[in-house]
Design an enzyme around this catalytic site. Sequence first.
Site, mmCIF file in Angstrom:
data_model
loop_
_atom_site.group_PDB
_atom_site.id
_atom_site.type_symbol
_atom_site.label_atom_id
_atom_site.label_comp_id
_atom_site.label_asym_id
_atom_site.label_seq_id
_atom_site.Cartn_x
_atom_site.Cartn_y
_atom_site.Cartn_z
ATOM 1 N N HIS A 60 72.165 38.976 -32.899
ATOM 2 C CA HIS A 60 71.187 40.075 -32.613
ATOM 3 C C HIS A 60 69.977 39.965 -33.400
ATOM 4 O O HIS A 60 70.005 39.328 -34.386
ATOM 5 C CB HIS A 60 71.897 41.478 -33.110
ATOM 6 C CG HIS A 60 72.427 41.452 -34.492
ATOM 7 N ND1 HIS A 60 71.793 42.037 -35.458
ATOM 8 C CD2 HIS A 60 73.645 40.873 -35.145
ATOM 9 C CE1 HIS A 60 72.309 41.818 -36.534
ATOM 10 N NE2 HIS A 60 73.506 41.432 -36.462
ATOM 11 N N ASP B 104 67.930 42.467 -34.572
ATOM 12 C CA ASP B 104 67.598 43.570 -35.564
ATOM 13 C C ASP B 104 68.199 43.244 -36.943
ATOM 14 O O ASP B 104 69.343 42.463 -36.965
ATOM 15 C CB ASP B 104 67.913 45.016 -35.205
ATOM 16 C CG ASP B 104 69.645 44.994 -35.008
ATOM 17 O OD1 ASP B 104 70.197 44.046 -34.739
ATOM 18 O OD2 ASP B 104 70.108 46.107 -35.202
ATOM 19 N N ASP C 25 72.291 37.553 -41.545
ATOM 20 C CA ASP C 25 72.789 38.780 -40.668
ATOM 21 C C ASP C 25 71.525 39.111 -39.809
ATOM 22 O O ASP C 25 70.941 39.901 -40.162
ATOM 23 C CB ASP C 25 73.487 39.480 -41.465
ATOM 24 C CG ASP C 25 73.960 40.697 -40.424
ATOM 25 O OD1 ASP C 25 73.893 40.454 -39.155
ATOM 26 O OD2 ASP C 25 74.398 41.767 -40.839
ATOM 27 N N GLU D 10 72.257 46.006 -32.930
ATOM 28 C CA GLU D 10 73.626 45.839 -33.288
ATOM 29 C C GLU D 10 73.831 46.748 -34.523
ATOM 30 O O GLU D 10 74.888 47.356 -34.638
ATOM 31 C CB GLU D 10 73.842 44.528 -33.666
ATOM 32 C CG GLU D 10 75.341 44.112 -33.829
ATOM 33 C CD GLU D 10 75.625 44.504 -35.324
ATOM 34 O OE1 GLU D 10 77.160 44.446 -35.475
ATOM 35 O OE2 GLU D 10 74.948 44.390 -36.189
ATOM 36 N N GLU D 11 72.811 46.862 -35.429
ATOM 37 C CA GLU D 11 73.142 47.709 -36.665
ATOM 38 C C GLU D 11 73.185 49.157 -36.516
ATOM 39 O O GLU D 11 73.474 49.780 -37.524
ATOM 40 C CB GLU D 11 71.986 47.080 -37.738
ATOM 41 C CG GLU D 11 71.754 45.779 -37.958
ATOM 42 C CD GLU D 11 73.164 45.094 -38.693
ATOM 43 O OE1 GLU D 11 74.042 45.956 -39.161
ATOM 44 O OE2 GLU D 11 72.955 43.965 -39.117
ATOM 45 N N ASP E 12 80.635 35.716 -31.185
ATOM 46 C CA ASP E 12 79.466 36.507 -31.786
ATOM 47 C C ASP E 12 79.587 36.244 -33.173
ATOM 48 O O ASP E 12 80.465 35.450 -33.890
ATOM 49 C CB ASP E 12 80.064 37.864 -31.337
ATOM 50 C CG ASP E 12 78.663 38.870 -32.052
ATOM 51 O OD1 ASP E 12 77.717 38.364 -32.313
ATOM 52 O OD2 ASP E 12 78.773 40.255 -31.471
ATOM 53 N N HIS F 183 73.567 42.620 -45.907
ATOM 54 C CA HIS F 183 73.097 44.069 -45.905
ATOM 55 C C HIS F 183 72.620 44.309 -47.498
ATOM 56 O O HIS F 183 72.289 45.725 -47.630
ATOM 57 C CB HIS F 183 74.070 45.037 -45.581
ATOM 58 C CG HIS F 183 74.546 45.256 -44.047
ATOM 59 N ND1 HIS F 183 74.980 45.918 -43.221
ATOM 60 C CD2 HIS F 183 74.075 44.270 -43.204
ATOM 61 C CE1 HIS F 183 75.132 45.655 -42.093
ATOM 62 N NE2 HIS F 183 74.635 44.454 -42.070
HETATM 63 ZN ZN LIG Z 1 75.053 41.370 -37.870
#
Ligand SMILES: [Zn+2]
Length: 491
Positions: A126, A128, A161, A195-196, A222, A466
Amino acid sequence: MPSKLRKTFLLTSALGLALIVVLAVCAINTARLQTPDYPKVTAAAIDIDPDAAAQRLAAAVRFKTISYDEDAAASDAELTAFNAWLEQQYPEVYRQIPHEVISGHSLLFRWQGKDAGLPPMLLAAHLDVVPVEAGTESAWTHPPFSGDIAEGFVWGRGSLDDKNSVLGILEAAEALLHQGFAPRRTIYLAFGQDEEISGRRGAGQIAALLQQRGVRLAFVLDEGLAVLDGFIPGLRKPAALIGTAEKGYATFDLGADGPGGHSSVPSPHNPLGAVARAVARISQGAMPIRLTPPLRGLLTGIAPAAALPLRAAFANLWLTRPLVLAQFKAAPSTRALLQTVVSPTVFNAGTKENVIPQHAAAAVNVRILPGDTVQSVQDWMRRTIGDPSVSLKLRPGAVNPSPVSAASGEAFDKIAGATLAVYADVAVASGLMIGLTDSRHYLPLAAQTYRFLPSRLRPEDIDRIHGVNERIGVRNYAEIIRFYATLMSIE
Ligand SMILES: [Zn+2]
């Protein structure tokens, strides 16, 4: 021999014999333990310049392609700029592999394979990233969108990520195309934009499009689990865990209403008390504990690389299962692998100290273990609350746990083989992903679905995802590129 003594003697002998048999079986199981025989794969012979690749990843981090819960369109301009930049950086990919832009920013490449009869693979990632929590900026050693390269790491939001995956895949494809490579099996590259925040506009739309076209995939890979080093005491190698399933997700709203009134003359029904009691019952209750196939696969997969007591325990789960489960249950991080877990996260009631509220509400977030369902959790909550005055409503967006994909067979072996070709020092096993990934959108299309991105993580790195000081090792990033190139080029 008196008969009583004789009985005791016989019983003792029988017990002794049983113990010997048990010990012998345990010893045989432990000795027979072998690393599963994954087909030998040779790492793709592509030229990787780790520093140049790291520079490109660092530049990618500088695009603030942030998904905000409140406003899905807030980063439109950044996504547009990021996509334009990708096209400049990976000219052969964009020249030789046809691509479509979906929902404005998401990308779907279709790399035609030589053998049209083989079902395609899909590599998902992803574009984002999550926002940087306000007030934490100063805690970063290098600012979150600096894309600094220092101390052997690329620093910044998205470096783990999931821009390491987006760019890792593109680096691999670009390098293979430079060599004139054409895959045997068709490869889809699918990069979602959101995705987030659910992935509905990105992966959701890509999956819908592929479904419309009748595409059936051999497998999806994934993001997800990683190469985990130092997480399991007694394990002599890092564990490369390939997620064969992911937990489901649901949020329930609890509510209660009452007449309210003055606190000096309380009515027997106080909504605050009712919801508080319900939350307490849910918190004290527990859904059943289960050893699901992904976790069983993890234990047996890492057993050959474990030191002796652990090795014997994992090799003899028929005997040690209660002990192992008790150990896992003891810590929150491992308990999450065994059980549907329930976390009250929001509570609202009352505005004034001497007024009984007319309404109280709470939200409870649930992560659902394979084997349970949104419905079975809802039934359990209803029973556990045991109070008809408390309402229970399921929020939209709930997801059942994924089906469990095979931890053996062609697709799993390819991923395991590519991992072992590049990461010589790891033990490969299946695992359970406890968070959500975009992969769930592709489930109806794929025979098997895996969640694995071989970033090397130590326990202290988990909070970087995150969180603060997200970073990836420059050398590790080169490994990730070679992993993807190897996976793409396995015949
Ligand atoms: Zn991710």
